[in-house]
Scaffold this motif. Sequence first.
Motif, short mmCIF file in Angstrom:
data_model
loop_
_atom_site.label_atom_id
_atom_site.label_comp_id
_atom_site.label_asym_id
_atom_site.label_seq_id
_atom_site.Cartn_x
_atom_site.Cartn_y
_atom_site.Cartn_z
N PRO A 187 -6.63 -2.45 -17.80
CA PRO A 187 -8.00 -2.80 -17.84
C PRO A 187 -8.78 -1.64 -18.24
CG PRO A 187 -7.14 -3.95 -15.88
CD PRO A 187 -6.11 -2.97 -16.24
N ARG A 235 2.20 1.62 -3.57
CA ARG A 235 1.00 2.29 -4.27
C ARG A 235 0.74 3.78 -4.00
NH1 ARG A 235 -3.54 -2.22 -3.79
NH2 ARG A 235 -4.54 -0.91 -5.35
N GLU A 270 0.91 -1.08 0.09
CA GLU A 270 0.10 0.04 0.05
C GLU A 270 0.80 1.28 -0.01
OE1 GLU A 270 -2.78 -0.06 3.08
OE2 GLU A 270 -3.58 -2.09 2.49
N HIS A 306 -4.21 -15.34 1.97
CA HIS A 306 -4.46 -14.70 0.56
C HIS A 306 -3.99 -13.26 0.46
CE1 HIS A 306 -6.09 -14.35 -3.57
NE2 HIS A 306 -6.92 -13.16 -3.11
N ILE A 307 -3.22 -12.70 -0.51
CA ILE A 307 -3.21 -11.22 -0.32
C ILE A 307 -3.71 -10.69 -1.71
CG2 ILE A 307 -1.31 -9.52 -0.52
CD1 ILE A 307 0.51 -11.69 0.85
N GLN A 308 -4.78 -10.06 -1.85
CA GLN A 308 -5.25 -9.47 -2.76
C GLN A 308 -4.93 -7.89 -3.09
OE1 GLN A 308 -7.66 -11.36 -4.58
NE2 GLN A 308 -7.77 -9.91 -6.22
N ILE A 309 -3.92 -7.76 -4.02
CA ILE A 309 -3.34 -6.59 -4.23
C ILE A 309 -4.43 -5.76 -5.05
CG2 ILE A 309 -1.26 -5.34 -5.22
CD1 ILE A 309 -0.18 -8.27 -4.76
N THR A 310 -4.64 -6.04 -6.11
CA THR A 310 -5.90 -5.39 -7.19
C THR A 310 -6.83 -6.29 -7.47
OG1 THR A 310 -4.68 -5.83 -9.08
CG2 THR A 310 -3.89 -3.70 -7.90
N SER A 311 -7.58 -6.16 -8.04
CA SER A 311 -8.72 -7.03 -8.39
C SER A 311 -8.15 -8.05 -9.52
CB SER A 311 -9.94 -6.34 -9.20
OG SER A 311 -9.46 -5.66 -10.22
N GLU A 312 -7.02 -7.73 -10.25
CA GLU A 312 -6.30 -8.56 -11.11
C GLU A 312 -5.32 -9.38 -10.41
OE1 GLU A 312 -7.42 -9.78 -13.77
OE2 GLU A 312 -8.57 -8.31 -14.78
N ALA A 331 -9.05 0.96 -15.42
CA ALA A 331 -8.14 1.09 -14.13
C ALA A 331 -7.06 2.16 -14.55
CB ALA A 331 -7.52 -0.42 -14.32
N GLU A 332 -6.59 2.51 -13.61
CA GLU A 332 -5.51 3.56 -13.65
C GLU A 332 -4.20 3.12 -13.20
OE1 GLU A 332 -7.05 6.92 -11.58
OE2 GLU A 332 -8.58 7.62 -12.99
N GLU A 333 -4.43 1.97 -12.28
CA GLU A 333 -3.18 1.17 -11.77
C GLU A 333 -3.14 -0.02 -12.14
OE1 GLU A 333 -1.77 1.60 -7.50
OE2 GLU A 333 -3.39 0.32 -7.66
N GLN A 360 -1.28 -16.18 -8.44
CA GLN A 360 -2.58 -16.76 -8.86
C GLN A 360 -2.44 -18.06 -9.32
OE1 GLN A 360 -4.25 -12.92 -9.91
NE2 GLN A 360 -6.29 -13.67 -9.02
#
Lengths: 387, 1054
Positions: free
Chosen positions: B179, B83, B80, B306-312, B182-184, B249
């Motif tokens: 995507p 980012r 974070e 689980h580490i969700q960084i962005t949706s992707e 998405a800006e990042e 993933q």
Amino acid sequence: MITYNKSSISQKKSLRSLLLCILTTCLLLACDSNQKSQTPALKSSAKGDSTTHSVYSTYKFGNNENTIDFGTQPLAVPTGTLPEILNRDQILAKSLSDAGQVLQLHSFYKGKDINFFMKRGDLELAVAGDMPTLSAAAQNYAVALALVKQNYSAIITRDLDQVSELKGKRVGNAAGSSAHYALMEALQTEGLTSDDIILVPMKVNEMTEALQQGKIDAFSAWEPTPTIALKTSDKFKVLHRSLSSSYLYCARPFLEKHPETVRHIVASIARSMKWVALSRNNILQASDWTIAAANSFSGKKSALNKEEYAKLIEDGIVNIASSPIIPLSVLRENGQIFNEFRFMKKMGKLEDKVSWPQTLNNFNRKIIAEIFNNPSEYMISQYNFQK
Amino acid sequence: MSQQYNNSDKKKFLYTHRSQLLTYFLSLFYISIGLISLIFLFGIPSTPLEGMIKETIKDNFTHLNFIADLKKERLQLWLEERRDDVRLITQSPLFLHELHEFLPKKKEFAPEKVQPHSSSDHKSSALLNHHLRQVINTYNAYNEIEIFDNFTGQTIASTAHDLSINKKQNTPKRWSNFPPGAEEIVYLQKENNTIYLYIQRMFHEKLNTELQHGRVVMTVKISTDDFIRPMLHSGEGLGKTGEALLVNQSRLTITSLKHPLSDGSKAIPLNTKIDADPARYAAQGQEGFTLAKDYRGAQVLAAYRHIQITSEEAWGMVVKIDQNEVFSSLKKNVAILLSLITAACLFITLIVIYISNKLSQSVSEMVKIAGEIEAGNLDARVIETKSDEMGNLSVSFNKMTRKLQQWNEELEDQVQQRTAELHTATQQLKLNQVLLNKSQEVAKLGSWHLDIRKNKLTWSEEQYRIFGRTPQNFDATYEAFLDTIHPDDQDMVKRTFQNAILNKIPYQCTHRILKDNGEVRIILEKSEDIAGEDGQIIHSYGFSQDITEQFLANQRYENVIKTSIDGFWTVNKEGRFIDVNNAYCSMTKYSRQELLQMSITDLEAKESQKQVKSHIKTVIEKGYDRFESKHRGKDGSLIDVEISANYSSHASDLIFVFIRDITEKKRIENEKKSLIARLAQAQKMEAVGTLAGGIAHDFNNILGVILGYSDLAKEDAPPNSTFADDLDKVIQAGWRARDLVKQILAFSRQTDIELIPIQIQSLIKESLKMLRATIPTTIEIRDNLDPKCGVIMADPTQVHQILMNLCTNATLAMETSGGVLDIRLQDANLEQERFKNLHIKPGKYLQLSISDTGSGIHSNIINKIFDPYFTTRETGKGTGMGLAIVHGIINDYGGTITVDSELGKGTSFNIFLPNAKQEIIETTEEIKQVPKGTERILFIDDEELLAEMGNNMLQRLGYTVTVKRNSLEALENFQNNPHNYDVVITDQTMPGMTGSDLARRMLQIRPDIPIILCTGYSNLIDEKKAKSLGIKEFALKPINLHTIATLLRKVLDQ
């Protein structure tokens, strides 16, 4: 002694395929709204007919060209947050008004109930968890349009330390929900199935109290229920977590008939997400709206305060989903949606003719792309929300 | 025997105490140890080992979860921050300004036009580079930072190279990675065998809007080895085998791994796929804890996150530790424990062997010695060497042996002693037989035994003596016994004995025997029988006692009791009658049978049951008692009795009681008491009479003065004037007062009342008139007086007194409530049936009824109202004499009075007075002239007022009066001049000399001198006595003018 454990684990592994089958069967039995299993909310309805539900039966759906009935879940955070923002989006309101349409929100306890009404044609749009979204998309009566949040469902317990200890225990569960799937996933990690536990159907807002009163030994629920439980008692702890996503999805006939209206609604979702991410104040404002909706629906004051709601919104929307577009990662092989589809398929809960490509086709990324390719038309970066 | 024991010991080694002890000890011990070990190793619920395993897993689970959460949090925080860094830079006004300056400011910005034209462009680029280097230096978290054109791929600024904008870079095309919306983006990429984390973000849309949204992008490049791996491994606390790993993933490892793969090869980041469950769960989005195999195939305890960084972009993190390592300390502990248990087993085995040897040694020794003792060697002893239990046992054993030996010796002594004692006992038995015979002789008690089957009779010596037989002249059969019995009793004895035998009851009989010398004796016999196996009586044992003297004594006793005139009982301690005599039956009218069913309390009329018991107790304690009581006879009559009781514990705990009827005696005593009381009353009345006499004297003197002066005053008063009338009333009251004095005197029997025939209607009328004036108006007086009623013999004053007493009582009864006072007078003929209960002579009577409607008289007291001094009024308000006087007067008249009263309704008195046959004496006096004279009078009275009044009165009648107040002086005066006086008037009661004495002396001096004796009251003289002394007239005070004038003329004119 060590051999004993190894043997035990080895045996468990060898039975995995069998257990998986049982697990999936149970899950899918609970998933389909037309099936036998019923949630507590549907207890009063005959043979799964949610129209006789004590709350839902009071809803007046538009069922006409001009009324857009939108299903939401106020008791799910932040799933229920974006619809509340969207409902206050004056830009959307104007767009709809120009088209002679009006948006009408309807609250539901879980996605399974939403699907029931969407399939009947009462609802045009909805937000719900990944399993209801997948179920609707796979059955081809709805199209998923946007990701609205990503966070975790959790199994909360008081006296247990491991998932394996759930064996023979009473577990509170909202049948057919993403949390139900999460529970099955967790059981699978220890080679257990739903037959090994006692599933106690109940509403998510009843679970914390039931656990506290010892009526159940654990429960599986989506946010904010786990956070509420952990706040309620120091003795409560997280036994397992599973990634949980929520989506905006639309009844296929409505999309086909009103694609532009759908774009405006999706644009509103995108606008809402951007607006929330803009400032802390916006998050707090969104918390207020979410709390109000939850209190109104449950008839009780929420156990979490504004800050705690804000944290859930921040974790679920702001930090994860910078764009509402459905992530490719969940649609890829071994992605979340793909895995869930495979489960359903294996258990025969989807007809043979239902294919993954067809299902995948109902997870629409184009509309988002179209909107963002035309940001000025859809006023993506303009904000006007009714306070 | 000892040798025998040793041989046996060898043969039966396995059954020796030692071997058994050893076997038992070891068996128990090994079983216990085995059980403990089994429980410990495999457990029952909550057994230690299973619990320890669970606890270990739990501890490690907590530990791994904690580390996993910590690392996830740190990683997320770090991400974070990165980012945020990128976001801040892309929104930084500084960068935006420089980029703004640098980039063409038109919308149709084309890639080929993005070329610096001037030095200022170079300057801007240099500045941007400079700023980016500053960022790297400041944050120290990035390997490279680059700003590039997302449309052309051209680098605008970069920290990697000191490049100029016009240098074409072969930077990968990155724009397609954003995507829509998405800006990042965040992603991992491998370069030169190093895994880099890329964070790309579009510059602020404000800038881009002017160009094209998303065209200018900043990228930061971070080496995972430099920044992420240290984070994963820092402060691990995971032991030798533990590690934290990251996968993407697709489960490709992001960092290098600690251990080689299962095939021994080394993992290559972003190339090696981890198939282990924990990594799979983490990559799929799950978080938890599990026991599973890791990438090596080794069993591990793993926490996965689980580490969700962005949706992707999401990663999976596994924090794990080998199970072997986790349980190594536990295994070590178990091994140590098992070793200890084994050592303990060995040690305890040795101890047990040693103990069993020690124990069995002593026991064996004792067994050996016991064998010797059994063989008869009582001198054998165990060696006493120890001070423990076995030592104590040895001591005890030896003591026991010594004791045994001692007992053996004592037993032999005892046998000798007992033999001697038996001899002595035989002698004693003989002596006892002699004593028994002697005792029987003294007691005159013989014993006998009859063998019924053999008809053999055995008699003691005394039995022979009693029956006056000898063994020589007695056949010793039943028939011979019957022959000894008096002929008159033989049948009775025979019958009684046969009856006892037949009915198997004890035989008892009193009969006479006839001795050879002709002497008759009375014998009491008793026996008890013994039956044979067939139930028939075969033996009879008994005794015979000569009770001749006792029998005769009893007869005498019975005669005494029977002939006693006093009652007699025999009672037991509970007071029940055992015997009573005829005298008591006669006394109470109960039969003897009835009395024998009763107890004292059934007859006792005076004492309570408790008192009777107390008396019995007293008698028992003292041995005797004498007291009086009352018994109730069968007819309910009460009998005064005097009781004399005696008790003797020797007499079967019976109490003997004589009861004497003292009813008559009591009656006489009561009468005596009554007479004494009446005597006392009479004496009291006499005293009252004396007192009344004294009062009457003085009172009459006073009345004399009053009446005298009233008469004088009336003489002076004008006739028919009010003054004269008033004086008449005074004079009338004076006379009434005089009558009252007479009544008092009469009641106290000081004077006789003269009864005269009167008709009482007028008296009643007069009394009611006086009463009306004194009673409240709420009381109505009604009278119904038959004018034809006859005459009665009565004193008018007493009649007046009767009326006033009864009417006053009646008015008092109605004082508060009011009511009616009813007075009736009528004739009554008591020969009629309705008057038969009045207990007076039949005849004609006058019935005077006085009734009221007052409160009535309570029945409890109605029988007492005529008793003297009985009153219901408050002390001082009544004498209690009123009705007693009324009753007395009526009785004196030969009449009677009855009373009927009902509470709340009223009372009615009926007075019956006998009719008189005489004619009525006219009480109306003819008014005559007062006779006067001129003679000389000597007037003597010690009362000054009377003397003065007499002087005045006599002078007014014309006489010449000489007044003397002293009798002696008067006598002297008369003695000196006896002819100076024509008549003498003297008072009776005077100091120095009474009037009668004075008269006697004067008559001695001058016998013809007429003397009038006046007295208020005197018990010394009356008219008759006075006249016997020569006194011409006797007058009772008070004397009025007319009386004295008449008397004077009477004596002077004779």
